[in-house]
Motif scaffolding. Structure first.
Motif, PDB file in Angstrom:
ATOM      1  N   UNK A 429       0.808  -1.217   0.000  1.00 22.76           N
ATOM      2  CA  UNK A 429       0.000   0.000   0.000  1.00 22.76           C
ATOM      3  C   UNK A 429       0.835   1.258   0.000  1.00 22.76           C
ATOM      4  N   UNK A 430       1.868   1.280  -0.852  1.00 24.58           N
ATOM      5  CA  UNK A 430       2.732   2.465  -0.993  1.00 24.58           C
ATOM      6  C   UNK A 430       2.667   2.881  -2.466  1.00 24.58           C
ATOM      7  N   UNK A 431       1.587   3.539  -2.904  1.00 20.57           N
ATOM      8  CA  UNK A 431       1.371   3.776  -4.335  1.00 20.57           C
ATOM      9  C   UNK A 431       2.454   4.606  -5.020  1.00 20.57           C
ATOM     10  N   UNK A 432       3.127   5.467  -4.277  1.00 19.11           N
ATOM     11  CA  UNK A 432       4.134   6.340  -4.898  1.00 19.11           C
ATOM     12  C   UNK A 432       5.560   5.880  -4.600  1.00 19.11           C
ATOM     13  N   UNK A 433       5.737   4.604  -4.265  1.00 20.40           N
ATOM     14  CA  UNK A 433       7.064   4.121  -3.870  1.00 20.40           C
ATOM     15  C   UNK A 433       8.107   4.398  -4.942  1.00 20.40           C
TER      16      UNK A 433
END
Length: 533
Positions: A429-433
């Motif tokens: 759940x880290x969309x901008x990783x």
């Protein structure tokens, strides 16, 4: 008459990884004159360190398990882990993200809480886990008392009442795979994977590892997981300091080209060690005399490259029938901002567990997609490993041991790395990783082969299958060359930092003709020769 310490014979140790450093320190402490030769510019090997732009990464090992083994090693040298390291217990020990389940599972540091977790996820699983962990603890105690510290030079010391009484059970544990043993205790797939994943620490799969290795669950679920502040480079640095204090000479940028021998009178071993030949940092070939050589380098490389065919104990035909542990795609990521979705240790497990391992160990291998992986975020515990406002993220994806898959910067490895970052981004759940990565380095099978002469590019060594465990694993002394010994993950007792420390102790046992099965008495003492003797 006044006693004096005998400096003993000259020893050359090949390889400055954890086992080479540990062996050097022990042998110097008991009176040998030791020179360590390391191919790289720095010691540490797979347990080394890499730094860039304010980030510092442990290059490989990052789970501090079997603390009593590590403390025992330090005690042999007259110190302790507490004196040498700043150890922190992680709570939770680690997080598990399982495909098909939205909520993460955080595994606590205390056994009672782990039992409650299992019961919460599956009714009745708590009591079954209690029995599982009791068995794991008993098996672990038996292993450390009778097997891990044995050179297996003689089987007589193993024929003790406690071992003989357990023979039927030991046989069952050796013959049943860990996978089926664990699944007789729990049915929730998340709990099954928590009990089965330690097989990866052993370089194998739960479908091939003997259930004897359920003892591994004692380490993380009973003992908990520690972390040395500053990272595993602190452990390497501590052993290096102790080695130097004991008198070890360390030469880096020194690649050994061959082990030099002379004809021996013994019919049992036709040759004896005379020294080694190595290339120094200036490109010159140098011969270094020695009475004893300990190779802590990859055993396949030592045997097939550093010795002539007629003096190889483990020639090419031996390796043709051996099973390599997995290789790995390693990612070193510097990430801007915080990542609360990840713990210090986070494990990502695919739903099709068996297919994932078949991809790595099957007859036809391939990189699994999606892949089970391990993620370490040491900046959760240690602010010194990343610049302020950033996170340090290390990713390990087990993949087939195959150098043709490539290495750092290679098109195939980088494509897989992109997919791994995307999977981690989605599952955690880290969309901008991907957009927040400010530093990225990859490392693959070809890199392991190049940097460590690793057999098949494996990241660990020979897998701990039944045929490659305990007394079935490659022994730590050459059968053809007198004075040649082995240390490290390729030989007994096996893979992992604690095993490598024990392997150093086993070299000393060989030299002393000590066939006992337990740890040496602390601390080790130099050989004393009386004047006039």
């Amino acid at each position: 008459m006044k006693g004096r310490v005998s400096r003993g014979r000259d020893v050359v140790v090949i390889g400055g990884g954890i086992s080479g450093l540990a062996t050097s320190a022990l042998l110097a402490a008991v009176g040998y004159t030791v020179t360590l030769l390391e191919k790289q510019a720095e010691v540490g090997g797979r347990a080394g360190s890499w730094s860039e732009a304010g980030f510092r990464f442990d290059a490989g090992p990052s789970w501090y398990l079997m603390p009593e083994v590590i403390d025992h090693y330090f005690a042999l040298l007259g110190t302790s882990a507490d004196e040498q390291l700043d150890l922190v217990k992680l709570d939770p020990g680690y997080r598990v993200l399982s495909e098909g389940f939205e909520e993460p599972v955080d595994v606590p540091a205390q056994r009672r809480q782990v039992v409650e977790l299992f019961e919460r996820l599956e009714s009745g699983a708590g009591a079954r886990l209690e029995r599982y962990l009791d068995s794991a603890a008993e098996t672990y105690t038996m292993a450390t008392r009778r097997f891990l510290y044995s050179t297996f030079e003689s089987f007589g010391p193993l024929l003790t009442p406690d071992v003989l009484a357990r023979v039927p059970r030991l046989i069952r544990l050796l013959l049943e795979p860990l996978h089926s043993y664990a699944r007789r205790h729990v049915s929730d797939p998340r709990l099954q994977q928590i009990l089965e994943y330690p097989a990866v620490f052993l370089g194998t799969s739960p479908f091939a590892a003997p259930s004897m290795y359920h003892l591994m669950s004692h380490l993380d679920l009973d003992d908990g997981v520690l972390y040395p502040q500053g990272g595993f480079t602190e452990l390497v640095g501590a052993i290096e300091r102790l080695a130097v204090e004991a008198g070890v000479t360390i030469r880096t940028d020194a690649e050994v080209l061959g082990i030099e021998t002379t004809r021996a009178a013994s019919k049992r071993r036709p040759a004896a060690v005379r020294g080694v030949r190595y290339r120094d940092r200036n490109g010159r070939e140098v011969s270094l005399a020695a009475d004893v050589v300990v190779s802590a380098a990859d055993l396949h490389h030592t045997e097939t490259r550093l010795l002539p065919r007629e003096l190889q104990t483990f020639p090419k035909r031996y390796w043709a029938h051996s099973t390599a542990g997995p290789s790995a795609l390693l990612l070193y990521l510097g990430v801007r901002g915080e990542l609360p979705q990840l713990r210090h240790h986070t494990l990502l497990f695919t739903k099709d567990w068996e297919e994932n391992f078949r991809a790595i160990f099957g007859r036809t291998t391939f990189i699994p997609t999606p892949a089970s992986m391990y993620v370490c975020k040491p900046s959760a515990t240690d602010p010194g490993v990343a610049p302020e406002g950033h996170e340090n993220v290390f990713v390990l994806v087990p993949i087939p041991a195959d150098p043709s898959l490539g290495g750092s910067g290679g098109e195939r490895i980088e494509r897989v790395a992109n997919a791994v970052i995307g999977q981690l981004s989605e599952w955690a759940g880290i969309p901008d990783l991907a957009e927040r990565i400010v530093l990225r380095r990859s490392y693959g099978p070809a890199d392991f082969e190049r940097d460590y002469h690793s057999w098949k590019g494996t990241s660990l060594g020979p897998a701990h299958t039944l045929r490659q465990s305990a007394f079935f694993r490659a022994g730590n002394a050459s059968k053809k060359v007198q004075g040649l010994y082995y240390a490290g993950g390729s030989t007994i007792p096996g893979i992992g930092i604690p095993m490598c420390l024990i392997s150093a102790e086993l070299v000393l046992k060989r030299l002393r003709r000590d066939t006992s099965t337990g740890p040496l008495t602390e601390p080790v003492r130099p050989v004393v020769v009386r004047d006039g003797a």
